[in-house]
Design an enzyme around this catalytic site. Structure first.
Site, mmCIF file in Angstrom:
data_model
loop_
_atom_site.group_PDB
_atom_site.id
_atom_site.type_symbol
_atom_site.label_atom_id
_atom_site.label_comp_id
_atom_site.label_asym_id
_atom_site.label_seq_id
_atom_site.Cartn_x
_atom_site.Cartn_y
_atom_site.Cartn_z
ATOM 1 N N GLU A 1 0.846 4.014 1.833
ATOM 2 C CA GLU A 1 1.395 4.478 3.105
ATOM 3 C C GLU A 1 2.631 3.659 3.484
ATOM 4 O O GLU A 1 3.643 4.220 3.921
ATOM 5 C CB GLU A 1 0.349 4.355 4.222
ATOM 6 C CG GLU A 1 -0.934 5.111 3.952
ATOM 7 C CD GLU A 1 -2.001 4.281 3.240
ATOM 8 O OE1 GLU A 1 -3.193 4.599 3.401
ATOM 9 O OE2 GLU A 1 -1.650 3.316 2.527
ATOM 10 N N CYS B 1 -5.830 1.562 5.560
ATOM 11 C CA CYS B 1 -6.370 0.298 6.050
ATOM 12 C C CYS B 1 -5.807 0.067 7.448
ATOM 13 O O CYS B 1 -4.930 0.801 7.917
ATOM 14 C CB CYS B 1 -5.994 -0.849 5.107
ATOM 15 S SG CYS B 1 -4.239 -1.287 5.141
ATOM 16 N N HIS C 1 0.813 -1.211 0.000
ATOM 17 C CA HIS C 1 0.000 0.000 0.000
ATOM 18 C C HIS C 1 0.851 1.268 0.000
ATOM 19 O O HIS C 1 2.028 1.255 0.379
ATOM 20 C CB HIS C 1 -0.944 0.000 1.189
ATOM 21 C CG HIS C 1 -2.032 -1.019 1.074
ATOM 22 N ND1 HIS C 1 -3.031 -1.137 2.003
ATOM 23 C CD2 HIS C 1 -2.286 -1.960 0.126
ATOM 24 C CE1 HIS C 1 -3.856 -2.104 1.645
ATOM 25 N NE2 HIS C 1 -3.416 -2.625 0.511
ATOM 26 N N CYS D 1 -1.937 -0.519 7.502
ATOM 27 C CA CYS D 1 -1.179 0.707 7.237
ATOM 28 C C CYS D 1 -1.309 1.686 8.398
ATOM 29 O O CYS D 1 -0.347 2.383 8.732
ATOM 30 C CB CYS D 1 -1.625 1.344 5.932
ATOM 31 S SG CYS D 1 -1.021 0.440 4.482
#
Length: 142
Positions: free
Chosen positions: A73, A99, A71, A102
């Site tokens: 991040e 999420c 992801h 993250c």
């Protein structure tokens, strides 16, 4: 006098541009980490280094989520670590709220605020952000 965007819009605009590099067709997300109005790191969602991307070979789906991608991040935090950039005390701007996994990375990296452009799926981050002292700021209304 010229019209200048405020700092939040400036960094969110950059996060949007970073998202244009994302390689999972399910969702393009970009993230930028800043401190003291200085850009420290960027990241977008994409496959593991050296492997084909989702937009080339398709997504690897599990429980309705593509698990092939790292992801945005996480990639921004990893980029900072790989380049020896201290991000503790910084803030992250991301085109979609993090999420759960993250969010945990953001918290343990010592980031103090998450600014996001749209809310994405994970309501428990609100409670945990309060508990650990991270500001969550929804910029979608701006």
């Amino acid at each position: 006098m010229t019209d200048r965007v405020d700092w939040h819009r400036y960094f969110m605009n950059i996060a949007g541009e970073v998202a244009s590099r994302a390689t999972c067709p399910r969702k393009h997300v970009g993230a930028v980490i800043v401190r003291d109005k200085r850009l420290l790191s960027t990241g977008y969602n994409g496959s593991l280094r050296g492997l084909p991307h989702c937009d080339e070979v398709g997504c690897l789906m599990e429980d309705g989520h593509c698990i092939a991608t790292v992801h945005a991040e996480a990639n921004a935090i990893l980029q900072a670590a790989m380049n020896g950039v201290r991000i503790e005390g910084g803030e992250i701007y991301t085109t979609a709220s993090p999420c759960w996994n993250c969010f945990k990375l953001v918290a343990n990296a010592g980031l103090v605020a998450v600014y996001f452009g749209e809310f994405y799926r994970e309501p428990r981050i609100h409670d945990y952000a309060d508990r650990v002292g991270i500001r969550l700021v929804d910029l979608s209304a701006r």
